[in-house]
Motif scaffolding. Sequence first.
Motif, PDB file in Angstrom:
ATOM      1  N   SER A  11       3.926  11.129  29.085  1.00  0.00           N
ATOM      2  CA  SER A  11       4.459  12.487  29.818  1.00  0.00           C
ATOM      3  C   SER A  11       3.501  13.630  29.068  1.00  0.00           C
ATOM      4  CB  SER A  11       5.957  13.014  29.381  1.00  0.00           C
ATOM      5  OG  SER A  11       6.179  14.061  30.439  1.00  0.00           O
ATOM      6  N   TRP A  12       3.387  14.666  29.610  1.00  0.00           N
ATOM      7  CA  TRP A  12       2.461  15.817  29.188  1.00  0.00           C
ATOM      8  C   TRP A  12       2.730  17.333  29.432  1.00  0.00           C
ATOM      9  CZ3 TRP A  12       2.772  13.222  34.016  1.00  0.00           C
ATOM     10  CH2 TRP A  12       2.730  14.067  35.259  1.00  0.00           C
ATOM     11  N   LYS A  13       3.969  17.566  29.719  1.00  0.00           N
ATOM     12  CA  LYS A  13       4.178  19.146  30.072  1.00  0.00           C
ATOM     13  C   LYS A  13       5.081  19.469  28.457  1.00  0.00           C
ATOM     14  CE  LYS A  13       6.129  22.501  33.314  1.00  0.00           C
ATOM     15  NZ  LYS A  13       6.758  22.679  34.335  1.00  0.00           N
ATOM     16  N   PHE A  14       4.187  19.995  27.651  1.00  0.00           N
ATOM     17  CA  PHE A  14       4.638  20.533  26.498  1.00  0.00           C
ATOM     18  C   PHE A  14       4.104  21.779  25.969  1.00  0.00           C
ATOM     19  CE2 PHE A  14       5.188  15.670  26.473  1.00  0.00           C
ATOM     20  CZ  PHE A  14       6.515  15.540  26.237  1.00  0.00           C
ATOM     21  N   PRO A  15       4.641  22.827  26.314  1.00  0.00           N
ATOM     22  CA  PRO A  15       3.996  24.137  25.976  1.00  0.00           C
ATOM     23  C   PRO A  15       3.531  23.969  24.519  1.00  0.00           C
ATOM     24  CG  PRO A  15       6.017  24.462  27.212  1.00  0.00           C
ATOM     25  CD  PRO A  15       5.899  22.999  26.996  1.00  0.00           C
ATOM     26  N   GLN A  26       2.114  28.423  28.975  1.00  0.00           N
ATOM     27  CA  GLN A  26       2.649  28.625  30.303  1.00  0.00           C
ATOM     28  C   GLN A  26       1.687  29.297  31.360  1.00  0.00           C
ATOM     29  OE1 GLN A  26       6.009  30.794  30.206  1.00  0.00           O
ATOM     30  NE2 GLN A  26       5.439  32.698  29.308  1.00  0.00           N
ATOM     31  N   GLY A  27       1.872  29.059  32.643  1.00  0.00           N
ATOM     32  CA  GLY A  27       1.293  29.703  33.578  1.00  0.00           C
ATOM     33  C   GLY A  27      -0.268  29.014  33.885  1.00  0.00           C
ATOM     34  N   GLN A  32      -3.931  19.271  34.821  1.00  0.00           N
ATOM     35  CA  GLN A  32      -5.324  19.378  35.112  1.00  0.00           C
ATOM     36  C   GLN A  32      -5.946  19.585  33.740  1.00  0.00           C
ATOM     37  OE1 GLN A  32      -6.791  23.090  37.222  1.00  0.00           O
ATOM     38  NE2 GLN A  32      -7.700  21.619  38.662  1.00  0.00           N
ATOM     39  N   GLU A  33      -5.437  20.427  32.870  1.00  0.00           N
ATOM     40  CA  GLU A  33      -6.029  20.778  31.815  1.00  0.00           C
ATOM     41  C   GLU A  33      -6.000  19.360  30.722  1.00  0.00           C
ATOM     42  OE1 GLU A  33      -5.294  24.093  29.383  1.00  0.00           O
ATOM     43  OE2 GLU A  33      -5.392  25.474  31.147  1.00  0.00           O
ATOM     44  N   TYR A  34      -5.250  18.685  31.019  1.00  0.00           N
ATOM     45  CA  TYR A  34      -4.745  17.593  30.053  1.00  0.00           C
ATOM     46  C   TYR A  34      -5.862  16.454  30.402  1.00  0.00           C
ATOM     47  CZ  TYR A  34      -2.571  12.919  28.975  1.00  0.00           C
ATOM     48  OH  TYR A  34      -2.492  11.475  28.332  1.00  0.00           O
ATOM     49  N   ALA A  35      -6.174  16.282  31.552  1.00  0.00           N
ATOM     50  CA  ALA A  35      -7.096  15.450  32.191  1.00  0.00           C
ATOM     51  C   ALA A  35      -8.347  15.897  31.827  1.00  0.00           C
ATOM     52  CB  ALA A  35      -6.841  15.074  33.789  1.00  0.00           C
ATOM     53  N   ILE A  43       3.630   8.295  33.343  1.00  0.00           N
ATOM     54  CA  ILE A  43       4.507   9.111  34.074  1.00  0.00           C
ATOM     55  C   ILE A  43       5.953   8.579  33.880  1.00  0.00           C
ATOM     56  CG2 ILE A  43       5.506  10.086  36.419  1.00  0.00           C
ATOM     57  CD1 ILE A  43       2.490   9.649  37.381  1.00  0.00           C
ATOM     58  N   ASP A  44       6.694   9.311  32.958  1.00  0.00           N
ATOM     59  CA  ASP A  44       8.266   8.909  32.903  1.00  0.00           C
ATOM     60  C   ASP A  44       9.312   9.493  33.789  1.00  0.00           C
ATOM     61  OD1 ASP A  44      10.245   8.073  30.465  1.00  0.00           O
ATOM     62  OD2 ASP A  44      10.696  10.066  30.814  1.00  0.00           O
ATOM     63  N   ARG A  45       9.079  10.250  34.542  1.00  0.00           N
ATOM     64  CA  ARG A  45      10.181  11.128  35.153  1.00  0.00           C
ATOM     65  C   ARG A  45      10.638  10.582  36.176  1.00  0.00           C
ATOM     66  NH1 ARG A  45       7.841  16.371  38.568  1.00  0.00           N
ATOM     67  NH2 ARG A  45       9.963  16.300  39.085  1.00  0.00           N
ATOM     68  N   TRP A  46      10.035   9.582  36.786  1.00  0.00           N
ATOM     69  CA  TRP A  46      10.694   8.789  37.812  1.00  0.00           C
ATOM     70  C   TRP A  46      11.326   7.475  37.568  1.00  0.00           C
ATOM     71  CZ3 TRP A  46       4.789   8.810  40.255  1.00  0.00           C
ATOM     72  CH2 TRP A  46       4.607  10.260  40.706  1.00  0.00           C
ATOM     73  N   PHE A  47      11.285   7.297  36.153  1.00  0.00           N
ATOM     74  CA  PHE A  47      12.111   6.144  35.721  1.00  0.00           C
ATOM     75  C   PHE A  47      13.690   6.500  35.670  1.00  0.00           C
ATOM     76  CE2 PHE A  47      14.544   4.578  31.765  1.00  0.00           C
ATOM     77  CZ  PHE A  47      14.228   3.463  32.105  1.00  0.00           C
TER      78      PHE A  47
END
Length: 289
Positions: A11-15, A26-27, A32-35, A43-47
């Motif tokens: 996963s990747w969304k960690f402020p 945030q914002g 995109q920045e991660y990549a 991708i974990d969320r669809w599990f």
Amino acid sequence: MTAELRIGTCSWKFPSWEGLVYSAPQGINYLQEYAQQYDTVEIDRWFWSLFGQDSIGLPKPADVERYRRAVPDDFAFTVKAPNSITLTHLYRKRKSDPLVENPHFLSPSLLRAFLSLLDPLGETLGPVMFQFGYLNKKMVASQEAFQTLLQAFSDQMPAGHRYGVEVRNAQYMNRSYFEFLLRNELSPVLLEGYWMPPITEVYRDWGDLIAQHDVVVIRLLGPDRKGIERQTDKRWNRIVAPKDQELSAIVEMTEDLLARGVSVYLNVNNHYEGSAPLTIERIRSRLQT
């Protein structure tokens, strides 16, 4: 084809990765920045998809398309398949509640529906991983019974995808299991953490079978999820549980796989040492390849 190593995070969304990965907490377009720094992500969320006998959540097309637009063409996603496919029974509210079979367990039609929703990812779709939890005898009678069920499912998997399998039964780490994966061209997903034996020990014992695959996925999750969360207060910007010896051994194992022509996806979780980006820095500093 030359073996390649891809290192990324779970996963990747960690402020709290501001300054490590992100320009702001945030914002921003996190992915995109991660990549710009990493070439793969899990991708974990669809599990998390099973909400009842007749209630299944699948990816929203807009999310799939948004993820694809955020990354370059040479990026690769590893995707955990929905747990509506891998859970033998529905979740129970109380441990005393009776087990109710999950009617979607190892459903080929549900897998096809899931994969069709991933089509917009195109060539950026890497291994699709089936994560099975610990299977007691009330869930599946034996390892042999599990492999029989998985064999029937594997026979109906759509062609054209890379599939991986992760189990959380330590006693399954044996010749029968790794020969089964090899025979069915299912990539081993090796889990470091929870109640599983160290992956370097697994590789020591079964490396000759593991190294016959084209692709291996390594997931560094760590042994103490709640303990790490207490130490970090869920701010994932520092190492709180360094695992120097383990990391060095895992890097050595990874380099051996690469030298034997096996491509490796190395997915790092914040819960492994306290900060996945910093763990990746520590891994890269040890790599000789």
